[in-house]
Design an enzyme around this catalytic site. Structure first.
Site, PDB file in Angstrom:
ATOM      1  N   GLY A  61      -7.735  -8.256  13.523  1.00 59.43           N
ATOM      2  CA  GLY A  61      -7.193  -8.076  14.869  1.00 59.43           C
ATOM      3  C   GLY A  61      -8.259  -8.257  15.923  1.00 59.43           C
ATOM      4  O   GLY A  61      -9.213  -9.021  15.750  1.00 59.43           O
ATOM      5  N   CYS A  97     -15.452   6.700  17.885  1.00 57.75           N
ATOM      6  CA  CYS A  97     -16.343   6.891  16.732  1.00 57.75           C
ATOM      7  C   CYS A  97     -17.049   5.634  16.258  1.00 57.75           C
ATOM      8  O   CYS A  97     -18.276   5.578  16.257  1.00 57.75           O
ATOM      9  CB  CYS A  97     -15.563   7.506  15.578  1.00 57.75           C
ATOM     10  N   LEU A 135     -11.503  13.193  10.353  1.00 59.93           N
ATOM     11  CA  LEU A 135     -10.150  12.993  10.893  1.00 59.93           C
ATOM     12  C   LEU A 135     -10.077  11.768  11.802  1.00 59.93           C
ATOM     13  O   LEU A 135     -11.048  11.385  12.453  1.00 59.93           O
ATOM     14  CB  LEU A 135      -9.685  14.226  11.662  1.00 59.93           C
ATOM     15  N   LYS A 190     -19.803   3.965  18.547  1.00 62.18           N
ATOM     16  CA  LYS A 190     -20.986   4.799  18.787  1.00 62.18           C
ATOM     17  C   LYS A 190     -21.725   5.126  17.482  1.00 62.18           C
ATOM     18  O   LYS A 190     -22.944   5.201  17.462  1.00 62.18           O
ATOM     19  CB  LYS A 190     -20.620   6.062  19.563  1.00 62.18           C
TER      20      LYS A 190
HETATM   21  C1  UDX Z   1     -12.487   6.867  12.751  1.00 62.31           C
HETATM   22  C2  UDX Z   1     -12.578   7.188  11.246  1.00 62.31           C
HETATM   23  O1  UDX Z   1     -11.491   6.580  10.543  1.00 62.31           O
HETATM   24  C3  UDX Z   1     -12.579   8.689  11.024  1.00 62.31           C
HETATM   25  O2  UDX Z   1     -12.776   8.967   9.650  1.00 62.31           O
HETATM   26  C4  UDX Z   1     -13.704   9.311  11.855  1.00 62.31           C
HETATM   27  O3  UDX Z   1     -13.678  10.714  11.738  1.00 62.31           O
HETATM   28  C5  UDX Z   1     -13.585   8.922  13.316  1.00 62.31           C
HETATM   29  O4  UDX Z   1     -13.543   7.508  13.433  1.00 62.31           O
HETATM   30  P1  UDX Z   1     -10.586   6.813  14.615  1.00 62.31           P
HETATM   31  O5  UDX Z   1     -11.642   6.308  15.529  1.00 62.31           O
HETATM   32  O6  UDX Z   1      -9.682   7.893  15.079  1.00 62.31           O
HETATM   33  O7  UDX Z   1     -11.231   7.338  13.249  1.00 62.31           O
HETATM   34  O8  UDX Z   1      -9.648   5.557  14.254  1.00 62.31           O
HETATM   35  P2  UDX Z   1      -9.352   4.590  13.035  1.00 62.31           P
HETATM   36  O9  UDX Z   1      -7.935   4.730  12.646  1.00 62.31           O
HETATM   37  O10 UDX Z   1     -10.342   4.703  11.953  1.00 62.31           O
HETATM   38  O11 UDX Z   1      -9.499   3.167  13.767  1.00 62.31           O
HETATM   39  C6  UDX Z   1     -10.698   2.779  14.429  1.00 62.31           C
HETATM   40  C7  UDX Z   1     -10.558   1.419  15.060  1.00 62.31           C
HETATM   41  O12 UDX Z   1     -10.518   0.408  14.075  1.00 62.31           O
HETATM   42  C8  UDX Z   1      -9.285   1.233  15.892  1.00 62.31           C
HETATM   43  O13 UDX Z   1      -9.626   0.526  17.062  1.00 62.31           O
HETATM   44  C9  UDX Z   1      -8.388   0.381  15.013  1.00 62.31           C
HETATM   45  O14 UDX Z   1      -7.505  -0.419  15.760  1.00 62.31           O
HETATM   46  C10 UDX Z   1      -9.427  -0.464  14.277  1.00 62.31           C
HETATM   47  N1  UDX Z   1      -8.987  -0.935  12.956  1.00 62.31           N
HETATM   48  C11 UDX Z   1      -8.747  -0.042  11.956  1.00 62.31           C
HETATM   49  C12 UDX Z   1      -8.861  -2.299  12.717  1.00 62.31           C
HETATM   50  O15 UDX Z   1      -9.087  -3.138  13.600  1.00 62.31           O
HETATM   51  N2  UDX Z   1      -8.507  -2.713  11.465  1.00 62.31           N
HETATM   52  C13 UDX Z   1      -8.273  -1.851  10.447  1.00 62.31           C
HETATM   53  O16 UDX Z   1      -7.969  -2.315   9.330  1.00 62.31           O
HETATM   54  C14 UDX Z   1      -8.385  -0.465  10.699  1.00 62.31           C
END
Ligand code: UDX
Length: 432
Positions: A253, A260, A153, A263
């Protein structure tokens, strides 16, 4: 089925609420008494769309209970989901002390056959460690099985992701136990993959570090775009049209943050070092990401000259939209860099300001304001750090009127460059 969920963070609370929604009898256990009190009253404590409704539904239907008593949680359930935190240590190793403590408690209180499921993200091999710990405390030799069932998630869409996952991964050396865990998800329409215990543990790390790599990859392409005049949004679109690549996680970006990706990348790098199998690609992924805020602030300096005594507005503090979570948020690094350079920072975020003030930027001198418009009054520059929808809807003509300077630094490519330039901004975005 009778299920206990140990740990009521994002993963535990959402998992428990969804199992209750699916008709199971769920006990959520946490050592934090204050938190348990709030949860009992229907307050989800964390900001997560849809969670409050699920929580209230579970409580009303008498399917969802909360306790601080691990003995009760273990004794009254057939399935025990370990959902406690697995934070990073300074050495990049994963801190498994909470998982170990839960395993110890399960071993002490086990009173019949149990299926113990690790849902927390844990390094490959942890399931067997949990097994050994339970065994060493299990005086009466009650039977039990260990299953790994990683959670995929995302924060901000945790409920939606759990109700509609791409896949349910279940790993165990006992296929029957794995099938029983998979059956708990009946009612959720998703393919189930049953694999070995070790494979399941690794799937989670492999997936997250691959996604992190996609982000660092597109950010490196963005750097080339900036030098050449190509547009990273167009390049990402063209790449994404190839089904083998896909559109997702190619948004350039300021880099990834959150609880997540940083780490998990560190943890698998640690594992690879321990195994003497250096994970070179991932070392680069990490390095690229670390440098994103530094590079961005350098660009600001190039455009604006000295940043000392400049008044700078920050829109967005959460590590991404739709969450109040600030763990490893890029905003922390950007703000600290700006403060080092002597800037005055005015910040606004729709939900993360309390977390910033009280925890993550506690010792940093920042002026917090209650609206995006208040933040931009008389500032030299506006920096968009988190792409909340709210910022997309704002009339930027009004914004420029309120500002003293005309610099708009868009760290998430939220706005259209031509439109912003037409309004009169000196507009800087990523890779275009
Ligand atoms: C992530 C995983 O997607 C999820 O499957 C796992 O269980 C936990 O870690 P989360 O940390 O909630 O989820 O956020 P996510 O939407 O995946 O984004 C993570 C980071 O990547 C954010 O800082 C977001 O801004 C960045 N991101 C995401 C980008 O810079 N570019 C993208 O294209 C996508």
């Amino acid at each position: 089925m009778k299920i206990s969920v140990i740990g009521t963070g994002y993963v535990g609370l959402v998992t428990g609420s969804i199992f209750a929604h699916l008709g199971h009898d769920v006990i959520c256990m946490d050592i934090d008494e204050e938190k348990v009190k709030k949860l009992k009253s229907g307050d989800p404590v964390i900001y997560e769309p849809g969670l409050e409704d699920l929580l209230k539904e579970g409580i009303e239907k008498d399917k969802l209970h909360f306790t601080t008593d691990i003995k009760e949680a273990v004794e009254k359930s057939d399935f025990i989901f370990i959902c406690v935190g697995t934070p990073p240590k300074k050495s990049w190793e994963t801190d498994l002390s909470y998982v170990k403590k839960v395993a110890e408690d399960i071993g002490k209180h086990i009173n019949g056959y149990k299926i113990v499921v690790t849902k927390s993200t844990v390094p490959v091999g942890t399931g067997n460690m949990v097994k050994e710990i339970i065994r060493s405390y299990n005086k009466n030799n009650h039977p039990f099985d260990i299953v790994s069932n990683p959670e995929f998630l995302r924060e901000g869409s945790a409920v939606e992701d759990t109700l509609h996952p791409d896949r349910i991964v279940v790993g165990s050396d006992n296929k029957e136990a794995a099938q029983k865990v998979a059956d708990l998800y009946r009612g959720i329409d998703a393919p189930v993959l049953i694999v070995k215990l070790y494979s399941s543990e690794l799937i989670k790390y492999a997936s997250n570090s691959f996604l992190a790599t996609k982000i660092s990859f597109i950010n490196s392409i963005a750097d080339i775009c900036e030098r050449t005049g190509a547009d990273v949004e167009e390049v990402a679109k063209g790449m994404g049209m190839d089904k083998r690549i896909g559109y997702h996680f190619l948004k350039a970006g300021l880099g990834y943050g959150g609880s997540c990706f940083p780490k998990d990348v560190d943890s698998i790098l640690y594992t690879s070092m321990q195994l003497n199998e250096p994970f070179i690609i991932l070392e680069a992924t990490r390095k690229v990401n670390e440098n994103r805020p530094v590079r961005f602030v350098e660009r600001m300096e190039k455009m604006m000259g000295e940043l000392r005594d400049k008044k700078i507005a920050i829109w967005g503090l959460a590590f991404k939209p739709n969450t109040d979570d600030m763990r490893e948020a890029v905003s922390i690094k950007i703000i600290k860099l700006l403060k080092e350079k002597g800037s005055n920072v005015i910040a606004y975020d729709p939900v993360a300001m309390n977390n910033a003030k009280n925890v993550y930027l506690k010792d940093v001198d920042i002026e917090y304001v209650n609206s995006p418009m208040e933040a931009v009054k008389d500032v030299d520059a506006l920096v968009l750090v988190t792409e909340w929808d709210e910022f997309k809807r704002i009339d930027m003509k009004e914004v420029i009127e309120l500002m003293k300077g005309k610099f708009l630094f868009d760290g998430r490519n939220l706005y259209n460059p031509e439109e912003m330039e037409k309004i009169g901004f000196s507009y800087v975005s990523i890779g275009r």
